[in-house]
Design an enzyme around this catalytic site. Structure first.
Site, PDB file in Angstrom:
ATOM      1  N   LYS A 125      68.499  47.213   3.216  1.00 17.83           N
ATOM      2  CA  LYS A 125      68.755  48.274   2.882  1.00 17.83           C
ATOM      3  C   LYS A 125      68.510  49.477   4.481  1.00 17.83           C
ATOM      4  O   LYS A 125      68.459  48.786   5.590  1.00 17.83           O
ATOM      5  CB  LYS A 125      68.739  49.428   1.768  1.00 17.83           C
ATOM      6  CG  LYS A 125      69.228  48.553   0.772  1.00 17.83           C
ATOM      7  CD  LYS A 125      70.549  48.382   0.555  1.00 17.83           C
ATOM      8  CE  LYS A 125      70.690  47.354  -0.738  1.00 17.83           C
ATOM      9  NZ  LYS A 125      70.825  47.945  -2.412  1.00 17.83           N
TER      10      LYS A 125
ATOM     11  N   TYR B 169      69.230  51.540 -10.523  1.00 20.74           N
ATOM     12  CA  TYR B 169      70.589  50.469  -9.776  1.00 20.74           C
ATOM     13  C   TYR B 169      70.972  49.396 -10.420  1.00 20.74           C
ATOM     14  O   TYR B 169      69.644  48.739 -11.207  1.00 20.74           O
ATOM     15  CB  TYR B 169      69.652  49.453  -8.356  1.00 20.74           C
ATOM     16  CG  TYR B 169      70.313  48.460  -7.615  1.00 20.74           C
ATOM     17  CD1 TYR B 169      70.722  49.270  -6.819  1.00 20.74           C
ATOM     18  CD2 TYR B 169      69.997  46.661  -7.824  1.00 20.74           C
ATOM     19  CE1 TYR B 169      71.932  48.223  -6.610  1.00 20.74           C
ATOM     20  CE2 TYR B 169      70.796  46.554  -7.372  1.00 20.74           C
ATOM     21  CZ  TYR B 169      71.923  46.755  -6.043  1.00 20.74           C
ATOM     22  OH  TYR B 169      72.390  46.054  -5.245  1.00 20.74           O
TER      23      TYR B 169
ATOM     24  N   ASP C 299      60.800  51.738  -7.166  1.00 22.47           N
ATOM     25  CA  ASP C 299      61.700  51.119  -6.518  1.00 22.47           C
ATOM     26  C   ASP C 299      61.934  52.273  -5.118  1.00 22.47           C
ATOM     27  O   ASP C 299      62.131  53.346  -5.625  1.00 22.47           O
ATOM     28  CB  ASP C 299      62.612  51.235  -7.538  1.00 22.47           C
ATOM     29  CG  ASP C 299      63.773  49.961  -6.015  1.00 22.47           C
ATOM     30  OD1 ASP C 299      63.714  50.643  -4.794  1.00 22.47           O
ATOM     31  OD2 ASP C 299      64.584  49.562  -6.694  1.00 22.47           O
TER      32      ASP C 299
ATOM     33  N   ARG D 100      57.850  27.159   1.598  1.00 20.58           N
ATOM     34  CA  ARG D 100      57.775  28.783  -0.634  1.00 20.58           C
ATOM     35  C   ARG D 100      56.833  28.956  -0.618  1.00 20.58           C
ATOM     36  O   ARG D 100      56.831  30.201  -0.919  1.00 20.58           O
ATOM     37  CB  ARG D 100      58.090  27.033  -0.893  1.00 20.58           C
ATOM     38  CG  ARG D 100      58.396  28.268  -2.176  1.00 20.58           C
ATOM     39  CD  ARG D 100      59.382  27.381  -3.614  1.00 20.58           C
ATOM     40  NE  ARG D 100      59.118  25.896  -3.854  1.00 20.58           N
ATOM     41  CZ  ARG D 100      58.220  25.518  -4.276  1.00 20.58           C
ATOM     42  NH1 ARG D 100      57.072  26.223  -4.065  1.00 20.58           N
ATOM     43  NH2 ARG D 100      58.142  24.228  -4.529  1.00 20.58           N
TER      44      ARG D 100
HETATM   45  C1  LIG Z   1      70.538  47.263  -3.277  1.00 20.60           C
HETATM   46  C2  LIG Z   1      69.278  47.578  -4.268  1.00 20.60           C
HETATM   47  C3  LIG Z   1      68.423  47.260  -4.630  1.00 20.60           C
HETATM   48  C4  LIG Z   1      68.582  45.154  -4.677  1.00 20.60           C
HETATM   49  O1  LIG Z   1      68.107  44.958  -3.337  1.00 20.60           O
HETATM   50  P1  LIG Z   1      68.522  43.581  -3.045  1.00 20.60           P
HETATM   51  O2  LIG Z   1      68.802  43.275  -1.740  1.00 20.60           O
HETATM   52  O3  LIG Z   1      70.557  43.929  -2.352  1.00 20.60           O
HETATM   53  O4  LIG Z   1      68.845  42.544  -3.184  1.00 20.60           O
HETATM   54  C5  LIG Z   1      67.650  47.145  -5.631  1.00 20.60           C
HETATM   55  N1  LIG Z   1      67.242  48.540  -5.663  1.00 20.60           N
HETATM   56  C6  LIG Z   1      67.771  49.331  -5.174  1.00 20.60           C
HETATM   57  C7  LIG Z   1      67.599  51.142  -5.448  1.00 20.60           C
HETATM   58  C8  LIG Z   1      68.860  49.221  -4.189  1.00 20.60           C
HETATM   59  O5  LIG Z   1      69.316  50.292  -3.822  1.00 20.60           O
END
Ligand SMILES: *Cc1c(COP(=O)(O)O)cnc(C)c1O
Length: 391
Positions: A202, A105, A177, A52
């Site tokens: 992603k 998001y 982000d 962890r």
């Molecule tokens: C999918 C996404 C997230 C969250 O990511 P997860 O891995 O699904 O928790 C955050 N910001 C953006 C822009 C995203 O496309």
């Protein structure tokens, strides 16, 4: 049961090294003596103790993403949302205000709307394409601005340089982000961001088989705060997921370039198809932020495009069913192209008026372009449009 002891036997000796990163799922790490453990805890020697707190596969992945993003000391987390949460909750305190982009998001918006206020952190939203609107929304207690550079699903482009200058002048942390844009298009740390976030789920991992995040901060103190928060709250990533993501990351550059080239071609093809009202793609002549796409994204339109077809929900149903060659699924960044319908998925929580205000109608679709041939994709969208016209 045989009377064998279960202590680890170690790996067979080899003067040569594996070329692929070994998968190391061990949760605990054994030391030789209490003195050896002291040396490790006191930082005189390197070593792991408990997964962890950190493990080799997460660190190997983190160092690779650091290199891509031009960052240092990034932390891999169990999801992209864990990375967003580590940045917000690891660095803010009660009484602070955080300003978010108004098209973040969905779950980031939820965190801002429901969770941070409950803990005494004030939040509000502003349009990041308009630096004056962002400036007007700042408060004396604003500690952080959180933006995405390309908005989902409308693909508007934030005034990154304007907001970075504003945050620097006011001593406010800028968190970006970078999931949608990826380090292939922008390295936010080089443009003034203090914190950069990735949903590794992603494009970076790219195969829709792991859920992971990554977050890095410019300042070592902020890095330490986020790391401690992530470890204490158990945001740890699984070694196997990290191992898979590292493998995916090896082809990220190739996948991105290929998907982007296809997206640009597909956007042009879609714009000529009967039944398509408009196509949104950052480098198109008719995109409202085209000049900014050149400056901020260095002309890289990315793998995402959106478009609107004629007709309401019945046409949308017929289109999604008719375009059977692509998966109808609300995700992005997979090797396969995915089609999503924001009105029934990511944006279903909004009123239809709020959706209309950003142009998300029943005929609005978003495409995450994958690695298929552009002509094959155009053919499946043509089939979808033919079905929609019959609806
Ligand atoms: C999918 C996404 C997230 C969250 O990511 P997860 O891995 O699904 O928790 C955050 N910001 C953006 C822009 C995203 O496309």
């Amino acid at each position: 049961m045989k009377k064998t002891l279960m202590r680890p036997v170690g790996l067979p000796e080899s003067a040569s090294h594996p070329v692929a990163t070994p998968l190391m799922p061990s949760v605990v790490y054994a030391s030789d003596t209490p003195d050896a453990l002291d040396a490790q805890y006191e930082g005189r020697v390197a070593g792991y103790t408990y997964a962890r707190e950190g493990h080799p596969n997460a660190d190997v992945l983190a160092r690779r993403i650091d290199a891509l993003e031009g960052a240092e000391g990034g932390i891999v987390t169990g999801s992209g949302m864990a990375a967003v949460t580590a940045a917000l909750m690891g660095l803010l305190r009660a009484g602070d205000h955080v300003l978010g982009g108004d098209q973040l998001y969905g779950r980031s918006l939820r965190l801002m709307r429901d969770d941070l206020p409950r803990l005494g952190i004030a939040t509000s939203l502003a349009d990041p394409t308009d630096v004056d609107a962002v400036a007007a929304a700042l408060r004396p207690e604003t500690r952080m601005v959180l933006i995405e550079v390309v908005s989902n699903p409308t693909l508007r482009i934030a005034d990154l340089d304007g907001i970075a200058a504003l945050c620097a002048e006011r001593g406010i942390l800028l968190a970006v982000d970078n999931t949608f844009t990826t380090p292939a298009a922008i390295r936010p740390m080089e443009r003034g961001a203090d914190i950069v976030i990735q949903s590794v789920t992603k494009l970076l991992a790219g195969h829709s088989d792991v859920t992971l995040g990554w977050v890095a901060a410019r300042s070592p103190e902020d890095r330490k705060r986020m790391y401690d928060f992530a470890v204490t709250t158990g945001m740890t990533a699984s070694p196997f997921d990290c191992w898979l993501a590292e493998r995916g990351l090896m082809t990220f550059g190739l996948r991105f370039a290929q998907a982007q080239a296809t997206a640009e071609r597909l956007a042009a093809r879609l714009a000529d198809m009967p039944g398509v009202r408009r196509v949104l793609y950052p480098t198109r002549e008719d995109h409202p932020d085209r000049a900014r796409a050149q400056a901020v994204l260095r002309g890289q339109g990315g793998n995402m495009l959106s478009f609107e077809i004629e007709g309401g929900r019945a046409a949308a149903n017929a289109f999604a069913a008719g375009a059977a060659g692509v998966a109808f699924a609300p995700t992005l960044g997979d090797v396969g192209t995915t089609l999503s319908h924001p009105a029934s998925s990511s944006h279903r929580g909004l009123t239809s008026e709020a959706r209309a205000a950003i142009g998300v109608t029943e005929g609005f679709f978003r495409v995450s372009v994958g690695l298929e041939d552009a002509d094959a994709l155009a053919a499946t969208f043509e089939a979808g449009l033919a079905a929609a016209r019959g609806a």
